[in-house]
Design a protein around this motif. Structure first.
Motif, mmCIF file in Angstrom:
data_model
loop_
_atom_site.group_PDB
_atom_site.id
_atom_site.type_symbol
_atom_site.label_atom_id
_atom_site.label_comp_id
_atom_site.label_asym_id
_atom_site.label_seq_id
_atom_site.Cartn_x
_atom_site.Cartn_y
_atom_site.Cartn_z
ATOM 1 N N PRO A 210 0.776 -1.089 -0.100
ATOM 2 C CA PRO A 210 0.108 0.067 0.041
ATOM 3 C C PRO A 210 0.787 1.202 0.110
ATOM 4 C CG PRO A 210 -0.756 -1.621 1.399
ATOM 5 C CD PRO A 210 0.577 -2.167 1.218
ATOM 6 N N PRO A 211 0.316 2.307 -0.753
ATOM 7 C CA PRO A 211 -0.860 2.579 -1.341
ATOM 8 C C PRO A 211 -1.025 2.045 -2.626
ATOM 9 C CG PRO A 211 0.333 4.534 -1.255
ATOM 10 C CD PRO A 211 1.214 3.463 -0.484
ATOM 11 N N GLU A 212 0.272 1.719 -3.345
ATOM 12 C CA GLU A 212 0.079 1.130 -4.864
ATOM 13 C C GLU A 212 -0.928 -0.014 -4.921
ATOM 14 O OE1 GLU A 212 1.274 1.317 -8.893
ATOM 15 O OE2 GLU A 212 0.542 2.534 -7.350
ATOM 16 N N HIS A 213 -0.502 -1.087 -3.858
ATOM 17 C CA HIS A 213 -1.363 -2.355 -3.647
ATOM 18 C C HIS A 213 -2.868 -2.037 -3.858
ATOM 19 C CE1 HIS A 213 -3.215 -5.628 -1.549
ATOM 20 N NE2 HIS A 213 -2.745 -6.383 -2.338
ATOM 21 N N THR A 214 -3.114 -0.923 -2.858
ATOM 22 C CA THR A 214 -4.567 -0.513 -2.646
ATOM 23 C C THR A 214 -5.222 -0.195 -3.872
ATOM 24 O OG1 THR A 214 -3.852 0.166 -0.352
ATOM 25 C CG2 THR A 214 -5.928 0.735 -1.029
ATOM 26 N N ARG A 215 -4.622 0.664 -4.833
ATOM 27 C CA ARG A 215 -5.236 0.984 -5.989
ATOM 28 C C ARG A 215 -5.495 -0.002 -6.970
ATOM 29 N NH1 ARG A 215 -3.093 2.397 -11.200
ATOM 30 N NH2 ARG A 215 -0.997 1.842 -10.932
ATOM 31 N N PHE A 216 -4.724 -1.315 -6.954
ATOM 32 C CA PHE A 216 -5.103 -2.299 -7.735
ATOM 33 C C PHE A 216 -6.268 -3.271 -7.076
ATOM 34 C CE2 PHE A 216 -1.116 -1.546 -9.258
ATOM 35 C CZ PHE A 216 -1.097 -1.652 -10.642
ATOM 36 N N ARG A 217 -6.131 -3.387 -5.633
ATOM 37 C CA ARG A 217 -6.969 -4.165 -4.889
ATOM 38 C C ARG A 217 -8.481 -3.623 -4.794
ATOM 39 N NH1 ARG A 217 -5.875 -9.305 -2.299
ATOM 40 N NH2 ARG A 217 -7.836 -9.598 -0.936
ATOM 41 N N ARG A 218 -8.728 -2.100 -4.631
ATOM 42 C CA ARG A 218 -9.930 -1.729 -4.901
ATOM 43 C C ARG A 218 -10.551 -1.938 -6.136
ATOM 44 N NH1 ARG A 218 -11.162 2.732 -7.164
ATOM 45 N NH2 ARG A 218 -8.969 3.504 -7.643
ATOM 46 N N LEU A 219 -10.086 -1.890 -7.006
ATOM 47 C CA LEU A 219 -10.579 -2.262 -8.477
ATOM 48 C C LEU A 219 -10.891 -3.552 -8.518
ATOM 49 C CD1 LEU A 219 -8.408 -0.442 -11.152
ATOM 50 C CD2 LEU A 219 -10.842 0.012 -10.719
ATOM 51 N N LEU A 220 -10.198 -4.390 -8.009
ATOM 52 C CA LEU A 220 -10.408 -5.886 -8.138
ATOM 53 C C LEU A 220 -11.377 -6.476 -7.141
ATOM 54 C CD1 LEU A 220 -6.638 -6.845 -9.146
ATOM 55 C CD2 LEU A 220 -8.580 -6.914 -10.703
ATOM 56 N N THR A 221 -11.377 -5.993 -5.919
ATOM 57 C CA THR A 221 -12.261 -6.645 -4.797
ATOM 58 C C THR A 221 -13.858 -6.593 -5.342
ATOM 59 O OG1 THR A 221 -10.922 -5.804 -3.125
ATOM 60 C CG2 THR A 221 -13.235 -6.291 -2.591
ATOM 61 N N LYS A 222 -14.130 -5.631 -6.144
ATOM 62 C CA LYS A 222 -15.590 -5.616 -6.376
ATOM 63 C C LYS A 222 -15.868 -6.720 -7.325
ATOM 64 C CE LYS A 222 -14.979 -1.414 -9.256
ATOM 65 N NZ LYS A 222 -15.095 0.117 -8.955
ATOM 66 N N GLN A 223 -14.938 -7.011 -8.078
ATOM 67 C CA GLN A 223 -15.200 -8.293 -9.027
ATOM 68 C C GLN A 223 -15.353 -9.518 -8.504
ATOM 69 O OE1 GLN A 223 -15.363 -7.584 -12.258
ATOM 70 N NE2 GLN A 223 -14.709 -5.414 -12.562
#
Length: 396
Positions: free
Chosen positions: A92-105
């Motif tokens: 994080p915070p770089e990881h969070t950017r990807f995780r936020r997009l993918l979690t809803k999938q």
């Protein structure tokens, strides 16, 4: 005059039983909370083997998924940045950017809604098995095709491409392909997904990659990295859990009989198999960002630390009733099979859905299923980062 350095034992790889971690982990876990070992790449590092310590390392921001690493051959000892989109290797915070997009999938609700879609894939492969001449390799005919079909459908990857991506993913996680072989396979996988991403940018599609393309939040190179990771994780891990889980149940007939007699045990059975088998067999690696003291040992900044998921899942503290025994009726306690912390496996709910559908239907369809070879003749994947079996000859 030179002083001899003490010999550090290598991270263990030899198993006495195909379902148990190497015995050395039990010895280390009982004697020491943390120990030095020579890791798989030949670099000295630290290994934590107890459940609470594994969780602690995987949630401590002082331990990085990337970060500085000593002895890696670079001039300043700093690890080169991971390829774009390789989000499991960033913090994080770089990881969070990807995780936020993918979690809803990959929400629990969305994955559970997939069950009606998974079942036809399972039935199709069971029908093909029924028509085949026995013995049948369960890996090739069932365990590998089912999650491959599902993840291709979800991502929008043509299933016709399966031979290419399965070969590349196997080379990427091989311990015998060497750094050049691993790297070449990774580059081939990224190039494959990049072509698909560009096609989807030209013509939108209703799938996860298509939705990520249309979000406009990731570059094509990042999407290639994300897609590669999802494709690999989406079939390698679940395929090996289905095959190894099948073998494990066949070798524990009393447990299998209980599951057949009461299908409501399936949810707990899947969790117990995940705990008991722990196929991320060599643990999760982190690198210390600063000097960290752990149980009286000083872990120097830049030193690698491996959190052994397999050992933590056999710790008697959270699993007091004989953790080395498979017990499908075990009272649930959170296991470590999917990791822990912000990097915990994104697709864990999908894996559960697939395992339940596959194992339930397999044993219903073939009630006399059995191994076609002695268990000691089944080739196991100690040569891969993800454990399992290379083949599983079965008959009925």
């Amino acid at each position: 005059m030179t002083t001899e350095q003490p010999t550090i034992q290598p991270q263990p790889r030899v198993r006495a039983c195909p379902f148990d971690p190497p015995e050395e982990y039990r010895t280390v876990r009982e004697l020491e909370a943390i120990t030095q070992m020579t890791l798989l790449d030949g670099e000295p590092g630290w290994v934590v083997t107890r459940y609470e310590d594994v969780r602690a390392v995987l949630t401590d921001p002082r331990f990085s998924s990337g970060g500085r690493r000593l002895g890696d051959g670079t001039e300043d000892g700093v690890t080169p940045p991971p390829p774009p989109g390789f989000f499991i290797a960033v913090d994080p915070p770089e990881h969070t950017r990807f995780r936020r997009l993918l979690t809803k999938q990959f929400t629990v609700r969305r994955m559970k809604q997939l069950t009606p879609s998974v079942e036809p894939f399972v039935t199709e492969r069971l029908d093909a098995m029924a028509r085949a001449e026995v013995p049948v390799d369960l890996v090739r005919e069932f365990a590998l095709p089912v999650p491959s079909l599902v993840i291709c459908e979800l991502l929008g990857v043509p299933y016709a491409d399966r031979e290419e991506f399965q070969q590349n993913s196997a080379r990427m996680i091989s311990l015998t392909a060497g750094p050049e072989g691993n790297r070449a396979a990774h580059e081939a996988m990224r190039a494959h997904i990049l072509r698909l991403v560009r096609d989807k940018r030209a013509g939108p599609t209703d799938d996860i990659l298509g939705e990520l393309v249309q979000s406009g939040e990731l570059t094509d190179e990042e999407l290639a990295g994300v897609g590669s990771l999802l494709l690999i994780a989406g079939h390698e891990t679940t395929a090996n859990m289905i095959a190894l889980g099948t073998m494990c149940l066949l070798q524990n007939p009393e447990q299998l009989a209980a599951l057949r007699a009461d299908p409501t045990l399936m949810d707990g059975a899947v969790e117990e198999l995940l705990r008991y088998l722990s196929i991320v067999q060599y643990g999760v690696r982190r690198n210390a960002l600063e000097d960290v003291e752990l149980h009286g040992h000083l872990i120097k900044a830049g030193s690698p630390v491996v959190a052994s998921l397999a050992s933590g899942n056999r710790d008697a503290a959270p699993f007091p009733d004989d953790p080395d025994r498979l017990d499908l009726m075990r009272k649930y306690a959170p296991h470590l099979a999917f990791g822990h912390g912000v990097h915990q496996c994104l697709g864990q709910q999908l894996a559960r859905v697939e395992m339940k559908a596959a194992l339930g239907a397999l044993f219903d369809r073939f009630p006399t299923l059995r191994l076609a070879v002695p268990p000691e003749d089944v080739p196991v994947r100690t040569d891969m980062i993800v454990y399992g079996v290379h083949e599983l000859p079965v008959t009925w």
